[in-house]
Design a protein around this motif. Structure first.
Motif, PDB file in Angstrom:
ATOM      1  N   ARG A 134       1.154  -0.655   0.359  1.00  0.00           N
ATOM      2  CA  ARG A 134       0.001   0.096   0.073  1.00  0.00           C
ATOM      3  C   ARG A 134       0.456   0.730   0.435  1.00  0.00           C
ATOM      4  N   ILE A 135       0.897   1.890  -0.791  1.00  0.00           N
ATOM      5  CA  ILE A 135       1.778   3.292  -1.288  1.00  0.00           C
ATOM      6  C   ILE A 135       0.722   4.431  -0.925  1.00  0.00           C
ATOM      7  N   ILE A 136       0.339   5.250   0.396  1.00  0.00           N
ATOM      8  CA  ILE A 136       0.233   6.547   0.642  1.00  0.00           C
ATOM      9  C   ILE A 136       1.030   8.285   0.236  1.00  0.00           C
ATOM     10  N   LYS A 137      -0.317   8.854  -0.433  1.00  0.00           N
ATOM     11  CA  LYS A 137       1.177   9.842  -0.983  1.00  0.00           C
ATOM     12  C   LYS A 137       0.052  11.332   0.041  1.00  0.00           C
ATOM     13  N   HIS A 138       1.067  12.437   0.153  1.00  0.00           N
ATOM     14  CA  HIS A 138       0.182  13.458   0.933  1.00  0.00           C
ATOM     15  C   HIS A 138      -0.929  13.474  -0.009  1.00  0.00           C
ATOM     16  N   GLU A 139      -1.684  15.290   0.077  1.00  0.00           N
ATOM     17  CA  GLU A 139      -2.770  15.649  -0.288  1.00  0.00           C
ATOM     18  C   GLU A 139      -1.197  16.889  -0.636  1.00  0.00           C
ATOM     19  N   SER A 140      -1.766  17.842  -0.703  1.00  0.00           N
ATOM     20  CA  SER A 140      -0.164  19.098  -0.365  1.00  0.00           C
ATOM     21  C   SER A 140       0.764  19.553   0.271  1.00  0.00           C
ATOM     22  N   GLN A 141       1.763  19.956   0.181  1.00  0.00           N
ATOM     23  CA  GLN A 141       2.648  20.147   0.820  1.00  0.00           C
ATOM     24  C   GLN A 141       3.351  21.028   0.189  1.00  0.00           C
ATOM     25  N   TYR A 142       4.064  21.822  -0.669  1.00  0.00           N
ATOM     26  CA  TYR A 142       4.598  22.591  -1.455  1.00  0.00           C
ATOM     27  C   TYR A 142       4.046  24.183  -1.499  1.00  0.00           C
ATOM     28  N   TRP A 201       6.633   3.076  -7.666  1.00  0.00           N
ATOM     29  CA  TRP A 201       6.893   2.247  -6.088  1.00  0.00           C
ATOM     30  C   TRP A 201       5.615   0.601  -6.689  1.00  0.00           C
ATOM     31  N   ARG A 202       4.985   1.460  -7.095  1.00  0.00           N
ATOM     32  CA  ARG A 202       4.192   0.172  -7.891  1.00  0.00           C
ATOM     33  C   ARG A 202       4.676  -0.859  -7.422  1.00  0.00           C
ATOM     34  N   ALA A 203       6.047  -0.697  -8.869  1.00  0.00           N
ATOM     35  CA  ALA A 203       6.332  -2.031  -9.155  1.00  0.00           C
ATOM     36  C   ALA A 203       7.142  -3.099  -8.474  1.00  0.00           C
ATOM     37  N   LEU A 204       7.221  -2.627  -7.026  1.00  0.00           N
ATOM     38  CA  LEU A 204       7.376  -3.053  -5.903  1.00  0.00           C
ATOM     39  C   LEU A 204       7.107  -4.751  -6.339  1.00  0.00           C
ATOM     40  N   SER A 205       5.351  -5.039  -6.564  1.00  0.00           N
ATOM     41  CA  SER A 205       4.664  -5.770  -6.108  1.00  0.00           C
ATOM     42  C   SER A 205       3.454  -5.683  -7.459  1.00  0.00           C
ATOM     43  N   ARG A 206       3.107  -6.916  -8.392  1.00  0.00           N
ATOM     44  CA  ARG A 206       1.286  -6.889  -9.224  1.00  0.00           C
ATOM     45  C   ARG A 206       0.212  -6.681  -7.661  1.00  0.00           C
ATOM     46  N   ARG A 207       0.580  -6.943  -6.343  1.00  0.00           N
ATOM     47  CA  ARG A 207      -0.679  -6.643  -5.608  1.00  0.00           C
ATOM     48  C   ARG A 207      -0.209  -5.441  -5.246  1.00  0.00           C
ATOM     49  N   SER A 208       0.113  -4.175  -5.870  1.00  0.00           N
ATOM     50  CA  SER A 208       0.150  -2.824  -5.239  1.00  0.00           C
ATOM     51  C   SER A 208      -1.035  -2.002  -5.346  1.00  0.00           C
ATOM     52  N   SER A 209      -1.735  -0.670  -4.677  1.00  0.00           N
ATOM     53  CA  SER A 209      -1.577   0.332  -4.746  1.00  0.00           C
ATOM     54  C   SER A 209      -1.103   1.266  -4.422  1.00  0.00           C
ATOM     55  N   LEU A 210      -1.916   2.859  -5.002  1.00  0.00           N
ATOM     56  CA  LEU A 210      -1.745   3.555  -4.403  1.00  0.00           C
ATOM     57  C   LEU A 210      -2.999   5.061  -4.196  1.00  0.00           C
ATOM     58  N   SER A 211      -2.617   5.093  -3.041  1.00  0.00           N
ATOM     59  CA  SER A 211      -3.538   6.433  -3.483  1.00  0.00           C
ATOM     60  C   SER A 211      -3.220   7.229  -2.564  1.00  0.00           C
ATOM     61  N   THR A 212      -4.206   8.993  -2.143  1.00  0.00           N
ATOM     62  CA  THR A 212      -3.549  10.095  -1.912  1.00  0.00           C
ATOM     63  C   THR A 212      -4.061  10.582  -0.503  1.00  0.00           C
ATOM     64  N   ALA A 213      -4.139  10.271   0.705  1.00  0.00           N
ATOM     65  CA  ALA A 213      -4.541  10.285   2.136  1.00  0.00           C
ATOM     66  C   ALA A 213      -5.146  11.759   2.269  1.00  0.00           C
ATOM     67  N   ALA A 214      -6.225  12.243   2.429  1.00  0.00           N
ATOM     68  CA  ALA A 214      -7.208  13.350   1.950  1.00  0.00           C
ATOM     69  C   ALA A 214      -6.778  14.262   3.476  1.00  0.00           C
ATOM     70  N   GLY A 215      -6.099  15.544   2.942  1.00  0.00           N
ATOM     71  CA  GLY A 215      -6.450  16.629   4.106  1.00  0.00           C
ATOM     72  C   GLY A 215      -4.979  16.133   5.298  1.00  0.00           C
ATOM     73  N   SER A 216      -4.417  15.275   4.319  1.00  0.00           N
ATOM     74  CA  SER A 216      -2.390  15.290   5.093  1.00  0.00           C
ATOM     75  C   SER A 216      -1.588  16.350   4.359  1.00  0.00           C
ATOM     76  N   GLY A 217      -0.175  16.556   5.212  1.00  0.00           N
ATOM     77  CA  GLY A 217       1.136  17.272   4.492  1.00  0.00           C
ATOM     78  C   GLY A 217       2.072  15.510   4.565  1.00  0.00           C
ATOM     79  N   HIS A 218       2.974  15.537   4.587  1.00  0.00           N
ATOM     80  CA  HIS A 218       3.656  14.949   4.415  1.00  0.00           C
ATOM     81  C   HIS A 218       3.733  13.842   5.500  1.00  0.00           C
ATOM     82  N   TYR A 219       3.657  14.375   7.132  1.00  0.00           N
ATOM     83  CA  TYR A 219       2.923  13.138   7.705  1.00  0.00           C
ATOM     84  C   TYR A 219       1.818  12.567   7.951  1.00  0.00           C
ATOM     85  N   ILE A 220       1.548  11.362   7.161  1.00  0.00           N
ATOM     86  CA  ILE A 220       0.247  10.715   7.241  1.00  0.00           C
ATOM     87  C   ILE A 220      -0.719  10.810   7.989  1.00  0.00           C
ATOM     88  N   HIS A 221       0.347  10.033   8.646  1.00  0.00           N
ATOM     89  CA  HIS A 221       0.856   8.599  10.054  1.00  0.00           C
ATOM     90  C   HIS A 221       0.577   9.975  10.981  1.00  0.00           C
TER      91      HIS A 221
END
Length: 302
Positions: A231-239, A260-280
């Motif tokens: 699971r690949i999660i990216k920030h929504e806005s940062q710059y 990074w999706r090339a890591l696996s055929r079972r990969s997924s990418l999503s955006t964390a709404a309302g998040s900057g770099h520190y998603i967690h």
């Protein structure tokens, strides 16, 4: 906030190195021989003996680790990996929430938190040997799911392809992209001035080892880690602090996350709404859900 501090704050997105200037990050004293050549690489069957926060010895170094929760059946051990410039304490809330259902551990890499300083410049192989020694102690022969933020995600993604027998799942939370130096030099040209130029120069310096871990963040292609859940999660806005180059930086970051999706055929990418770099931190609900789903999937496919 002065211009230098603003540039450094934006640079946090690239590898989570915080501070008021590059000069305080330590010297990049390159050595011809790997300083971690003696780090443990074999499994010792000690998994599960670490409880709470304590120091362990790995390859002649003191490494600070923290584990909580109990193992259940053959569920993988979740290992949280903080970003550059951050210690395991930045993962404490996430670890506490996850440990209600699974065993969760985190650790300070050399140069971070309460762990020893590295002997010299580190490569991905050096930091990987330390990670292997840590996993030997906290997980033993149990499978693991690596969940990394920023530089921690980059290290996890580089480590997994060579350790398919052990790493059964990945969660990358705004992981440092595979070719950051090339990306930032393209997004911010050498003709840039002001804070954008400072950001460009600082990012390159950090990637060359001027960071707390003295770690060389090298550009490289993405290798497969097998058919594991990713699971690949990216920030929504940062710059927003660099408006002239913000759109180009966002495209660079988004393109890198897709790589990074090339890591696996079972990969997924999503955006964390309302998040900057520190998603967690900004969206812990999204981070927890992703880690739980990957852990469940890794357990089911064993």
């Amino acid at each position: 906030m002065n211009r230098s501090f603003k540039a450094t704050a934006v640079a946090v997105t690239f590898c989570a190195v915080a501070g008021a200037g590059i000069a305080g990050y330590g010297e990049a004293a390159a050595q011809a021989q790997s300083p971690l050549a003696s780090a443990a690489t074999g499994r010792h069957g000690h998994g599960g003996v670490v409880s709470g926060t304590r120091k362990i010895r790995v390859g002649g170094h003191s490494v600070n680790v923290s584990c909580s929760g109990r193992s259940a059946g053959r569920k993988p051990v979740v290992v949280l990996m903080a970003g550059g410039g951050d210690g395991l304490d930045t993962m404490a809330d996430l670890q506490k929430s996850l440990s209600e259902k699974v065993r969760v551990c985190s650790y300070d890499r050399l140069g971070e938190g309460a762990s020893d300083q590295p002997n010299g410049t580190q490569t991905i192989d050096d930091t990987g040997r330390i990670l292997t020694g840590v996993l030997d102690r906290i997980a033993g022969d149990r499978p693991v799911v690596l969940a990394g933020h920023s530089l921690g995600g980059y290290i996890a993604a580089r480590y997994a392809p060579d350790h398919r027998d052990r790493v059964k799942g990945l969660v990358l939370m705004d992981a440092t992209i595979p070719a950051l130096t090339a990306g930032v030099t393209k997004a911010i040209p050498a003709s840039a001035t002001g804070m954008a130029a400072e950001l460009r120069d600082q990012t390159i310096a950090v990637n060359e080892g001027q960071n707390p871990e003295r770690f060389l963040i090298a550009d490289a292609g993405v290798r497969s880690a097998g058919n594991i859940p990713v699971r690949i999660i990216k920030h929504e806005s940062q710059y927003s602090e660099v408006p002239d180059y913000g759109p180009a930086l966002e495209r660079m970051w988004a393109d890198g996350q897709r790589e990074w999706r090339a890591l696996s055929r079972r990969s997924s990418l999503s955006t964390a709404a309302g998040s900057g770099h520190y998603i967690h931190v900004d969206r812990p609900d999204i981070a927890i859900e992703a880690i739980q789903r990957v852990t469940a999937s890794a357990t089911a496919h064993r």
